[in-house]
Write an enzyme that holds these catalytic residues in place. Structure first.
Site, mmCIF file in Angstrom:
data_model
loop_
_atom_site.group_PDB
_atom_site.id
_atom_site.type_symbol
_atom_site.label_atom_id
_atom_site.label_comp_id
_atom_site.label_asym_id
_atom_site.label_seq_id
_atom_site.Cartn_x
_atom_site.Cartn_y
_atom_site.Cartn_z
ATOM 1 N N HIS A 196 24.699 38.209 64.328
ATOM 2 C CA HIS A 196 23.262 38.129 64.041
ATOM 3 C C HIS A 196 22.531 37.165 65.000
ATOM 4 O O HIS A 196 21.452 37.466 65.492
ATOM 5 C CB HIS A 196 23.085 37.674 62.585
ATOM 6 C CG HIS A 196 21.795 38.109 61.961
ATOM 7 N ND1 HIS A 196 21.708 38.536 60.663
ATOM 8 C CD2 HIS A 196 20.546 38.173 62.450
ATOM 9 C CE1 HIS A 196 20.456 38.853 60.381
ATOM 10 N NE2 HIS A 196 19.724 38.638 61.457
ATOM 11 N N LYS B 48 25.326 42.931 59.878
ATOM 12 C CA LYS B 48 25.501 41.800 60.811
ATOM 13 C C LYS B 48 26.219 40.630 60.139
ATOM 14 O O LYS B 48 26.067 40.423 58.929
ATOM 15 C CB LYS B 48 24.124 41.300 61.287
ATOM 16 C CG LYS B 48 23.165 42.402 61.696
ATOM 17 C CD LYS B 48 21.848 41.874 62.218
ATOM 18 C CE LYS B 48 20.849 42.992 62.428
ATOM 19 N NZ LYS B 48 20.036 43.330 61.247
ATOM 20 N N TYR C 166 20.332 39.750 54.641
ATOM 21 C CA TYR C 166 19.205 40.407 53.960
ATOM 22 C C TYR C 166 19.495 40.638 52.479
ATOM 23 O O TYR C 166 18.581 40.909 51.709
ATOM 24 C CB TYR C 166 18.850 41.761 54.612
ATOM 25 C CG TYR C 166 18.532 41.709 56.092
ATOM 26 C CD1 TYR C 166 18.243 40.508 56.731
ATOM 27 C CD2 TYR C 166 18.515 42.864 56.861
ATOM 28 C CE1 TYR C 166 17.973 40.457 58.084
ATOM 29 C CE2 TYR C 166 18.232 42.820 58.222
ATOM 30 C CZ TYR C 166 17.978 41.612 58.827
ATOM 31 O OH TYR C 166 17.713 41.579 60.170
ATOM 32 N N ASP D 124 19.034 49.419 59.352
ATOM 33 C CA ASP D 124 19.411 48.126 59.914
ATOM 34 C C ASP D 124 19.430 47.070 58.818
ATOM 35 O O ASP D 124 18.390 46.554 58.416
ATOM 36 C CB ASP D 124 18.411 47.723 61.005
ATOM 37 C CG ASP D 124 18.846 46.438 61.685
ATOM 38 O OD1 ASP D 124 19.800 46.490 62.485
ATOM 39 O OD2 ASP D 124 18.266 45.369 61.376
HETATM 40 N N1 LIG Z 1 18.377 40.578 64.376
HETATM 41 C C1 LIG Z 1 17.443 39.770 63.933
HETATM 42 O O1 LIG Z 1 17.530 38.533 64.046
HETATM 43 C C2 LIG Z 1 16.220 40.357 63.329
HETATM 44 C C3 LIG Z 1 15.090 39.563 63.099
HETATM 45 C C4 LIG Z 1 13.960 40.158 62.540
HETATM 46 C C5 LIG Z 1 13.989 41.493 62.214
HETATM 47 N N2 LIG Z 1 15.113 42.249 62.407
HETATM 48 C C6 LIG Z 1 15.191 43.679 62.024
HETATM 49 O O2 LIG Z 1 14.046 44.363 62.501
HETATM 50 C C7 LIG Z 1 13.381 44.957 61.396
HETATM 51 C C8 LIG Z 1 11.886 45.040 61.644
HETATM 52 O O3 LIG Z 1 11.330 43.787 61.921
HETATM 53 P P1 LIG Z 1 10.408 42.992 60.878
HETATM 54 O O4 LIG Z 1 10.753 43.365 59.489
HETATM 55 O O5 LIG Z 1 10.513 41.564 61.273
HETATM 56 O O6 LIG Z 1 8.928 43.413 61.215
HETATM 57 P P2 LIG Z 1 8.138 44.735 61.697
HETATM 58 O O7 LIG Z 1 8.928 45.947 61.468
HETATM 59 O O8 LIG Z 1 7.604 44.439 63.043
HETATM 60 O O9 LIG Z 1 6.900 44.709 60.706
HETATM 61 C C9 LIG Z 1 7.039 44.887 59.326
HETATM 62 C C10 LIG Z 1 5.673 44.654 58.673
HETATM 63 O O10 LIG Z 1 4.758 45.651 59.126
HETATM 64 C C11 LIG Z 1 4.223 46.345 57.999
HETATM 65 N N3 LIG Z 1 4.105 47.750 58.391
HETATM 66 C C12 LIG Z 1 5.102 48.649 58.584
HETATM 67 N N4 LIG Z 1 4.613 49.817 58.993
HETATM 68 C C13 LIG Z 1 3.282 49.688 59.063
HETATM 69 C C14 LIG Z 1 2.227 50.568 59.419
HETATM 70 N N5 LIG Z 1 2.458 51.807 59.795
HETATM 71 N N6 LIG Z 1 0.953 50.093 59.376
HETATM 72 C C15 LIG Z 1 0.714 48.828 59.002
HETATM 73 N N7 LIG Z 1 1.669 47.931 58.647
HETATM 74 C C16 LIG Z 1 2.945 48.362 58.691
HETATM 75 C C17 LIG Z 1 5.218 46.145 56.881
HETATM 76 O O11 LIG Z 1 4.572 46.151 55.644
HETATM 77 P P3 LIG Z 1 4.862 47.270 54.498
HETATM 78 O O12 LIG Z 1 6.289 47.066 54.043
HETATM 79 O O13 LIG Z 1 3.842 46.942 53.482
HETATM 80 O O14 LIG Z 1 4.664 48.607 55.151
HETATM 81 C C18 LIG Z 1 5.730 44.733 57.180
HETATM 82 O O15 LIG Z 1 4.842 43.761 56.674
HETATM 83 C C19 LIG Z 1 13.772 44.054 60.229
HETATM 84 O O16 LIG Z 1 13.480 44.623 58.985
HETATM 85 C C20 LIG Z 1 15.221 43.856 60.517
HETATM 86 O O17 LIG Z 1 15.966 45.003 60.152
HETATM 87 C C21 LIG Z 1 16.219 41.696 62.979
#
Ligand SMILES: NC(=O)c1ccc[n+]([C@@H]2O[C@H](COP(=O)([O-])OP(=O)(O)OC[C@H]3O[C@@H](n4cnc5c(N)ncnc54)[C@H](OP(=O)(O)O)[C@@H]3O)[C@@H](O)[C@H]2O)c1
Length: 267
Positions: A102, A69, A44, A39
């Site tokens: 997005h 996106k 990004y 994704d």
């Molecule tokens: N469409 C939109 O507007 C939108 C908005 C936000 C996000 N997104 C998408 O959704 C994806 C995921 O959301 P997000 O990046 O906001 O947050 P998330 O996936 O909820 O959390 C990521 C965080 O959790 C940590 N983490 C990952 N696996 C872990 C585990 N097993 N144990 C402990 N910590 C862990 C990561 O650190 P480490 O890297 O150190 O593991 C990072 O700090 C994004 O990357 C993006 O692709 C889309």
């Protein structure tokens, strides 16, 4: 999805994976761990790294699902077409599997949707969809377009699920697949006592419980990680099931948490 294409249930979220070594390595590790969905987004800034890593991998292109996106500053018919061309060139991966709006920026979002319809008609991408669309945004689109989005990607985890349930229900009713972003609450709630109790009872980690919860709600989950151990841990969610009691308990954690930009405000 509603157009007959399959999408993997688990993907690697790529927000905050900087272009270059970090993004390329994360994609490589994820491919090795069995991830087949990535994704990304123009915003990004890591489409080039994603493309390079997929091209360098031994996994055939047609087994990998690529999402990107169109960003808020590229709304409107021509700007969105242009933005797609730039993403397409950056990825350099033959085709884009899913192209999303997005954010439902006020003003030109229906013109942007028309551009995505054109891309679909011209087979420049296989599926089109939206992100951060709540009920009013979806109703507007469904009223004014024949093409139903394949996907709506929204923030979803136990701390906001009930608050977002009307959106999830509308998506289910219309056959729009729901993708859960920030499924790990950006790491913020991983030490929550209630979550840890469920994790201990299941012999799994808190992150695995949150991702499994999403899968059992039929959401596609896209956790982000740059760490090998987390990438592996987050993929090991298909060998256990949460009981109905645990699912209900997790649902009850809702407190309207938005870890990012809250789409109930105006982006
Ligand atoms: N469409 C939109 O507007 C939108 C908005 C936000 C996000 N997104 C998408 O959704 C994806 C995921 O959301 P997000 O990046 O906001 O947050 P998330 O996936 O909820 O959390 C990521 C965080 O959790 C940590 N983490 C990952 N696996 C872990 C585990 N097993 N144990 C402990 N910590 C862990 C990561 O650190 P480490 O890297 O150190 O593991 C990072 O700090 C994004 O990357 C993006 O692709 C889309």
């Amino acid at each position: 999805m509603n157009n007959g294409y399959d999408i993997p249930a688990l993907g690697l979220g790529m927000w905050k994976l900087p272009e270059g070594d970090e993004a390329e390595t994360a994609v490589r590790l994820a491919l090795e761990a069995g991830y087949r969905l990535f994704d990304s987004a123009a915003w990004y800034g890591n489409e080039r790294s994603l493309g390079r890593s997929v091209r360098n991998s031994s996994v055939p292109r047609d087994q990998v699902f690529i999402t990107t996106k169109v960003w808020n500053t590229d709304h409107g018919y021509q700007p969105a077409l242009q933005a797609f061309e730039e993403s397409y060139r950056s990825l350099d991966l033959d085709h884009v599997d899913l192209y999303l709006i997005h954010w439902p920026v006020e003003g030109k979002r229906m013109d942007t949707w028309r551009a995505l319809e054109t891309l679909l008609e011209e087979r420049r991408c296989r599926s089109i969809g939206v992100s951060n669309y709540l009920v009013p945004h979806l109703e507007e689109l469904l009223d004014r377009s024949e093409v139903i989005p394949a996907v709506n990607q929204i923030e979803l985890h136990p701390w906001n699920y009930l608050s977002r349930k009307s959106t999830v229900d509308l998506c289910n009713q219309k056959g729009i697949l729901v993708e859960a972003y920030s499924p790990l609450t950006k790491g913020r709630m991983l030490r929550n006592r209630g979550l840890r109790d469920v994790a201990e009872a299941c012999g799994k980690t808190p992150a695995q419980i949150l991702l499994r919860w999403g899968i059992q709600h039929d959401f596609v989950v896209i956790p982000k990680s740059s760490k090998e151990e987390h990438i592996g841990e987050n993929a090991a969610i298909f060998d256990f099931e949460l009981s109905e009691r645990h699912m209900d308990l997790l649902d009850s954690f809702d407190r309207g948490l938005a870890t990012g930009w809250d789409p109930t405000g105006k982006p």
